[in-house]
Design a protein around this motif. Sequence first.
Motif, PDB file in Angstrom:
ATOM      1  N   TRP A 173       0.860  -1.188   0.000  1.00 33.45           N
ATOM      2  CA  TRP A 173       0.000   0.000   0.000  1.00 33.45           C
ATOM      3  C   TRP A 173       0.893   1.233   0.000  1.00 33.45           C
ATOM      4  N   ASP A 206      -4.754  10.530 -12.292  1.00 31.80           N
ATOM      5  CA  ASP A 206      -5.193   9.325 -12.995  1.00 31.80           C
ATOM      6  C   ASP A 206      -3.993   8.455 -13.369  1.00 31.80           C
ATOM      7  N   ARG A 208      -0.890   8.345 -12.169  1.00 28.06           N
ATOM      8  CA  ARG A 208      -0.114   7.787 -11.061  1.00 28.06           C
ATOM      9  C   ARG A 208      -0.861   6.674 -10.346  1.00 28.06           C
ATOM     10  N   VAL A 209      -2.170   6.822 -10.204  1.00 24.63           N
ATOM     11  CA  VAL A 209      -2.947   5.728  -9.615  1.00 24.63           C
ATOM     12  C   VAL A 209      -2.829   4.470 -10.473  1.00 24.63           C
ATOM     13  N   ARG A 210      -2.969   4.616 -11.775  1.00 21.70           N
ATOM     14  CA  ARG A 210      -2.877   3.451 -12.665  1.00 21.70           C
ATOM     15  C   ARG A 210      -1.477   2.851 -12.628  1.00 21.70           C
ATOM     16  N   GLN A 213      -1.072   0.993  -9.080  1.00 24.88           N
ATOM     17  CA  GLN A 213      -1.930  -0.185  -8.920  1.00 24.88           C
ATOM     18  C   GLN A 213      -1.805  -1.159 -10.073  1.00 24.88           C
ATOM     19  N   ALA A 226      -3.055   2.382  -4.184  1.00 23.07           N
ATOM     20  CA  ALA A 226      -2.777   3.822  -4.145  1.00 23.07           C
ATOM     21  C   ALA A 226      -3.619   4.483  -3.067  1.00 23.07           C
ATOM     22  N   CYS A 227      -3.156   5.634  -2.614  1.00 23.42           N
ATOM     23  CA  CYS A 227      -3.881   6.409  -1.601  1.00 23.42           C
ATOM     24  C   CYS A 227      -3.873   7.867  -2.032  1.00 23.42           C
ATOM     25  N   ALA A 228      -4.997   8.348  -2.527  1.00 24.26           N
ATOM     26  CA  ALA A 228      -5.089   9.756  -2.944  1.00 24.26           C
ATOM     27  C   ALA A 228      -5.144  10.634  -1.698  1.00 24.26           C
ATOM     28  N   ALA A 264      -8.705  10.509  -9.359  1.00 26.17           N
ATOM     29  CA  ALA A 264      -8.033   9.370  -8.738  1.00 26.17           C
ATOM     30  C   ALA A 264      -9.022   8.240  -8.459  1.00 26.17           C
ATOM     31  N   GLN A 268      -9.856   4.206  -9.965  1.00 26.67           N
ATOM     32  CA  GLN A 268     -10.013   3.093  -9.027  1.00 26.67           C
ATOM     33  C   GLN A 268      -9.005   3.111  -7.875  1.00 26.67           C
ATOM     34  N   ALA A 269      -8.586   4.303  -7.439  1.00 22.76           N
ATOM     35  CA  ALA A 269      -7.734   4.384  -6.251  1.00 22.76           C
ATOM     36  C   ALA A 269      -8.422   3.669  -5.098  1.00 22.76           C
TER      37      ALA A 269
END
Length: 765
Positions: A173, A206, A208-210, A213, A226-228, A264, A268-269
Amino acid sequence: MRPPSSISRRAWLMGAGAVVAWASSPARALMAQMDGSAAASTDLNALIARMTVEEKAGQVTLMAAAWAGGAANALNPTSPSRASFRQQMDDVRRGHVGGVFNGNGAEMARQMQTMAVEKSRLKIPLIFAADVIHGFRTVFPMPLAEAGSFDPELAERTARIAAIEATAAGIDWNFAPMVDIARDQRWGRGIEGAGEDVLLSRIMADARVRGFQGRAGLAAPDAMAACAKHFAAYGAAEGGLDYNSVDVSERTLREVYFPPFQAALDAQAATIMASFNELSGVPATANHWLLSDVLRDEWHFDGLVVSDYTGDMELIAHGFAADAREATKLAFLAGVDMSMQSGFYMEHLPDLVKSGEVPMARLDQAVRRVLALKAKLGLFDDPFRRIDPSREKTLVRTPAHLEVARDAARRSIVLLKNEDDLLPLPRQGKTIALIGPFAQGQRDLVGPWNVYGTDADAIDLLTGMRAVAADPDAIVAVDGSGVDKPIRGGIEAAVAAAQAADIVVLAVGESQTMSGEAQSRTDIVIPAPQMALAEAVAATGKPMVVLLRHGRALALHGAVKDAQAILATWFLGSMSGMATADILFGLASPSARLPCSFPYESGQEPLYYAHKNTGRPNPPGPRVAYKAHYRDAPNAALYPFGHGLTYGEIVYSAIDMGTGRLSADGELTVTATLRNSGRHEATEVAQLYVQDITASITRPVRELKAFQRVTIKPGESREVRFTIRREELLFLGQDMQPTVEPGKFRLWIAPSAQAEGVSDIFTLA
């Protein structure tokens, strides 16, 4: 029959006892048939039903790893109650902790996970978290710098590599990406985000989350959740002072600060982190409207909300909670599912449930979210899927990863100024005096907020320049000054080196401890000892290139501002020296753009391009009495958002909007011609801005709606094409509902937020 190699490796890691214990554990048995959301929910409910209230409180408790490296201890200072590793292992055995963060690699994770799945009553796996903000062992440019690439594919690629390396060390995480809009450069934490613009921040969130994860699902061994963060409006702290109060309208929240979080979540964060700051009088960590009404009821987020480091504890200092027990109750009922580091949830939730002040249903809800995250990460299937010392050794700092780091660093460097085409420098035939506190040495390279990478593994500027230059001996390095203190005889040595050279390269700016969390500055200038050095070196009359080392936009003055060439080189990570040398000597062409505006003076902050006009705007030209302007600085940025030069010479012309009319359900195509009249190939970032000229809610003077990266050869012309639709012009009306009103709109295709480029007016029917 020989067991699969993955089982053999796991057995080696865990020991036979741990394998047997996990295979026969209640948690493993309950999770064995999880083949869909309904089944998963049923199994989680069955597991929760077996838990004591203390075990439930343990699952929603996240603590800093007691066995951590020096960098982690420095970034998250040890609290007085922090346990030893032995004590923390006992908490794991008793089920009093659900996860740890910023630990010390795969061996630590192996020992702790073995304790969880072998010795705890229900054998629920731990989750391992970390701050992997801009790389793990391979360090990439700080996120603000990388945002200047205006290239989401690059951001996704660097985040993917960060995940590959971090998961090899057992990390499930990641406390990233930070998606806060930062419009006040005094705030040091802007280094973690994407700058001042809503669209760019949404796109980078968008990507960085992709990247973190992955696209194969969270259960993949190289995926980390990911953790926004930080929800919400942390970047709007008053006075640019970290942790300070925030008081903005709901309109501003929804139009400026919320959209990157929504992007984010659309990507799907898996998790959200509550911010430290209060928001209009209510601390975010206990803000039910923010964490429940908006996040859950409006946006339908079903993932996990975690506090920031001791965020619930800080409700007491805010004056919002009387004591630890009340702080726990307020944060938990507002919607914070998991408490980071305070230990309050473990200490107070059991009694709060017993007294009826916190419903058991709410505790079960939070525990279900923690367990669901662990299930999505595949931890119930294999708690050791990311704990692999062999991967930890072989997948970090690979040549391929370092090459991406070099490319990312090149694409993050912004050419601010280049009079008389001083750059690129010739690789031979000229002597160069490399002067300044950032000229040489393994320091101030990887940048702020990096837990696992080190300056010792990074390449400094002198090493990079000598590696690229045809004659390494033609480059002489002299520090001349410290970052914020003079060096005895330093200026004299620097002046002598400059006089003996053909060209001066002056490396000045901020140390990496001057930016980042808790590093707000009232005066965002280059420190006085470095300015004295710059003035003395400039007085030699030699051509001078300034290389800025910095974590924020700076107010440039004197000899630094007046230098013939200026490059914004930020903190670029592992390959800092090589990438900077590539740009200096023309092995690569600068293509980055500023993600934040450079002011003339610190007192202009907060400064951002998408401001309102006011009722008394100063007209173009000299100051007019009783209009909105400063006495001592222009109403503009020295270098605005989107600014960045190339080694080419790009000319904008021939805007074409067809009929210039956009129907309510149609689209408007706009084109312009870009010509490279220079001598070098160039990558231009063409930016589309729009202004709603008259509206029932006043609108910004410009808003970025799209951009394109275009590579153009010398003498070549390229057409850029943009399409505008009605939904891209929406704003929140007086009733706080999205609307757009018929009327006239000004449009620019331009190289920055202040440049004219080419413009015209279209009409929305």
